[in-house]
Design an enzyme around this catalytic site. Structure first.
Site, mmCIF file in Angstrom:
data_model
loop_
_atom_site.group_PDB
_atom_site.id
_atom_site.type_symbol
_atom_site.label_atom_id
_atom_site.label_comp_id
_atom_site.label_asym_id
_atom_site.label_seq_id
_atom_site.Cartn_x
_atom_site.Cartn_y
_atom_site.Cartn_z
ATOM 1 N N HIS A 1 0.824 -1.219 0.000
ATOM 2 C CA HIS A 1 0.000 0.000 0.000
ATOM 3 C C HIS A 1 0.856 1.266 0.000
ATOM 4 C CE1 HIS A 1 -3.260 -2.824 1.591
ATOM 5 N NE2 HIS A 1 -3.597 -2.478 0.369
ATOM 6 N N GLU B 1 -14.972 0.558 -6.510
ATOM 7 C CA GLU B 1 -14.806 -0.851 -6.105
ATOM 8 C C GLU B 1 -16.067 -1.606 -6.536
ATOM 9 O OE1 GLU B 1 -12.751 -3.245 -4.492
ATOM 10 O OE2 GLU B 1 -14.555 -4.386 -4.981
ATOM 11 N N ASP C 1 -18.192 -1.084 -11.491
ATOM 12 C CA ASP C 1 -17.079 -1.614 -12.279
ATOM 13 C C ASP C 1 -16.120 -0.487 -12.665
ATOM 14 O OD1 ASP C 1 -16.780 -2.820 -15.687
ATOM 15 O OD2 ASP C 1 -15.421 -3.010 -13.985
ATOM 16 N N GLY C 2 -14.866 -0.671 -12.348
ATOM 17 C CA GLY C 2 -13.877 0.378 -12.631
ATOM 18 C C GLY C 2 -13.731 0.658 -14.110
ATOM 19 N N ASP D 1 -5.771 -0.877 -8.046
ATOM 20 C CA ASP D 1 -5.472 -1.899 -7.041
ATOM 21 C C ASP D 1 -6.471 -3.033 -7.209
ATOM 22 O OD1 ASP D 1 -5.855 -2.149 -3.423
ATOM 23 O OD2 ASP D 1 -4.654 -3.338 -4.836
ATOM 24 N N SER D 2 -6.298 -3.782 -8.290
ATOM 25 C CA SER D 2 -7.311 -4.794 -8.640
ATOM 26 C C SER D 2 -6.848 -6.195 -8.264
ATOM 27 C CB SER D 2 -7.546 -4.754 -10.158
ATOM 28 O OG SER D 2 -6.394 -5.278 -10.807
ATOM 29 N N ASP E 1 -6.242 -10.137 -9.695
ATOM 30 C CA ASP E 1 -5.487 -10.562 -10.879
ATOM 31 C C ASP E 1 -6.376 -10.616 -12.115
ATOM 32 O OD1 ASP E 1 -3.872 -12.036 -8.411
ATOM 33 O OD2 ASP E 1 -2.609 -11.350 -10.074
ATOM 34 N N PRO F 1 -13.674 -10.606 -12.153
ATOM 35 C CA PRO F 1 -14.021 -9.191 -12.367
ATOM 36 C C PRO F 1 -12.813 -8.309 -12.687
ATOM 37 C CG PRO F 1 -14.214 -9.803 -10.036
ATOM 38 C CD PRO F 1 -13.997 -11.066 -10.786
HETATM 39 N N1 SAM Z 1 -3.599 -5.755 -3.330
HETATM 40 C C1 SAM Z 1 -4.342 -6.840 -3.982
HETATM 41 C C2 SAM Z 1 -3.519 -7.412 -5.095
HETATM 42 O O1 SAM Z 1 -2.468 -6.861 -5.405
HETATM 43 O O2 SAM Z 1 -3.941 -8.447 -5.648
HETATM 44 C C3 SAM Z 1 -5.677 -6.352 -4.438
HETATM 45 C C4 SAM Z 1 -6.529 -6.029 -3.275
HETATM 46 S S1 SAM Z 1 -8.134 -5.402 -3.518
HETATM 47 C C5 SAM Z 1 -8.985 -6.397 -2.378
HETATM 48 C C6 SAM Z 1 -8.658 -5.959 -5.113
HETATM 49 C C7 SAM Z 1 -10.047 -5.422 -5.359
HETATM 50 O O3 SAM Z 1 -10.297 -5.285 -6.755
HETATM 51 C C8 SAM Z 1 -11.181 -6.331 -4.831
HETATM 52 O O4 SAM Z 1 -11.842 -5.686 -3.776
HETATM 53 C C9 SAM Z 1 -12.086 -6.542 -6.042
HETATM 54 O O5 SAM Z 1 -13.452 -6.592 -5.711
HETATM 55 C C10 SAM Z 1 -11.720 -5.331 -6.884
HETATM 56 N N2 SAM Z 1 -12.071 -5.430 -8.307
HETATM 57 C C11 SAM Z 1 -11.875 -6.486 -9.128
HETATM 58 N N3 SAM Z 1 -12.339 -6.206 -10.375
HETATM 59 C C12 SAM Z 1 -12.827 -4.925 -10.331
HETATM 60 C C13 SAM Z 1 -13.422 -4.058 -11.289
HETATM 61 N N4 SAM Z 1 -13.623 -4.457 -12.568
HETATM 62 N N5 SAM Z 1 -13.791 -2.812 -10.909
HETATM 63 C C14 SAM Z 1 -13.574 -2.403 -9.623
HETATM 64 N N6 SAM Z 1 -13.033 -3.179 -8.650
HETATM 65 C C15 SAM Z 1 -12.655 -4.427 -9.017
#
Ligand code: SAM
Length: 281
Positions: A61, A105, A137-138, A155-156, A158, A162
């Protein structure tokens, strides 16, 4: 004794002892577990992949947030995509110059579960009047917003489920559309030792679209497989050209108490091992 086994890769796994399970369930987007481990503290997993742990979250972070914001120097409007645990939002709002932090998010249940079971990650950031949480959705947000940002932090999860749309060329094109000319976008870009194709393909995509792009690295213990890559890009700014003296001045002025980030680590993070040197960007 029960164990969490991460199956991100076919032939290698990492396992964490589950001392106490705090949550296990599914949201409309993904499977979510939160559990306690004697060494890592509380752990969040999504679709069977470790997302963050209380013990080592500060590494990721701090480096995902302070590198772009201190390289920029005058960021006031920040966009976070993903980041459901709130760690990036917390670090972003430590910068007093930031006037607005929008976090998009997709899964509101992840935010709620993390506020409940991992409160140290957001540490009150969601209550900060500068913060706006958008549950959506981002990729759609980036395609439709008419806001412009100084810094974007992707910060998504993999590139599966989603998160997959956040690694596509179309998403990077929209990031460029929503960035100010001297803005900076950084992305969670996986562990290149095991996720080599993701590393090289996203590097090529950003190099095609942006005037400046590249990677920096940090060792995050629970993102196993060696250094974690963070992709960066900017239409008009080469962030590797910011001097140590400038970073030291900005870091001192920001009055941040950090556990991993410092100006020397910032600059060193851009060094790249030979096996990754051929990547574009
Ligand atoms: N630090 C972690 C990593 O490096 O893998 C990621 C942590 S954070 C919890 C990842 C977040 O991305 C999740 O809360 C997930 O719901 C969100 N996410 C996944 N796809 C997304 C999208 N299309 N739009 C917005 N948020 C998304």
């Amino acid at each position: 004794m029960s164990w969490f086994r991460e199956k991100l890769y076919t032939h290698v796994q990492q396992a964490f002892e589950i001392k106490r399970e705090l949550h296990k369930g599914r949201t409309p987007f993904q499977a979510v577990t939160v559990f306690e481990n004697p060494m890592l503290g509380r752990v969040l997993t999504l679709d069977g992949i470790c997302q963050t742990t209380e013990a080592d979250e500060f590494v990721y972070h701090e480096m995902m947030t302070h590198v772009p914001i201190l390289a920029h120097g005058r960021a006031t409007r920040v966009l976070i995509v993903g980041g459901g645990d709130g760690g990036i939002l917390r670090e972003t709002l430590r910068h007093r110059r930031v006037k607005r932090a929008v976090m998009v998010e997709i899964d509101g249940e992840v935010v709620e579960l993390c506020r409940r079971h991992l409160p140290s990650l957001s540490a009150g950031a969601f209550e900060d009047r500068r913060a706006e949480l958008v549950v959506g959705d981002g990729a759609q947000f980036m395609a439709s917003t008419d806001e412009r940002f100084d810094v974007m932090i992707i910060d998504s999860t993999d590139p599966m489920g989603p998160g997959e749309v956040l690694f596509r060329d179309a998403f990077y094109r929209n990031c460029k559309r929503c960035l100010k000319a001297d803005g900076i976008v950084v992305t969670q870009n996986g562990v290149p030792f095991f996720q080599r194709e993701e590393f090289f393909s996203t590097g090529r995509a950003r190099a095609k679209l942006f005037g400046h792009s590249g990677f920096y690295f940090a060792a995050v213990p629970t993102y196993y497989g060696g250094h974690m890559a963070m992709g960066w890009a900017s239409p008009g700014r080469d962030i590797t050209a910011v001097s140590l003296a400038t970073l030291k001045r900005r870091f001192a002025a920001a009055r941040l108490k950090t556990r991993y980030y410092n100006p020397e680590m910032h600059l060193a993070a851009f060094a790249r091992p030979n096996y990754l040197k051929s990547a574009k960007g």
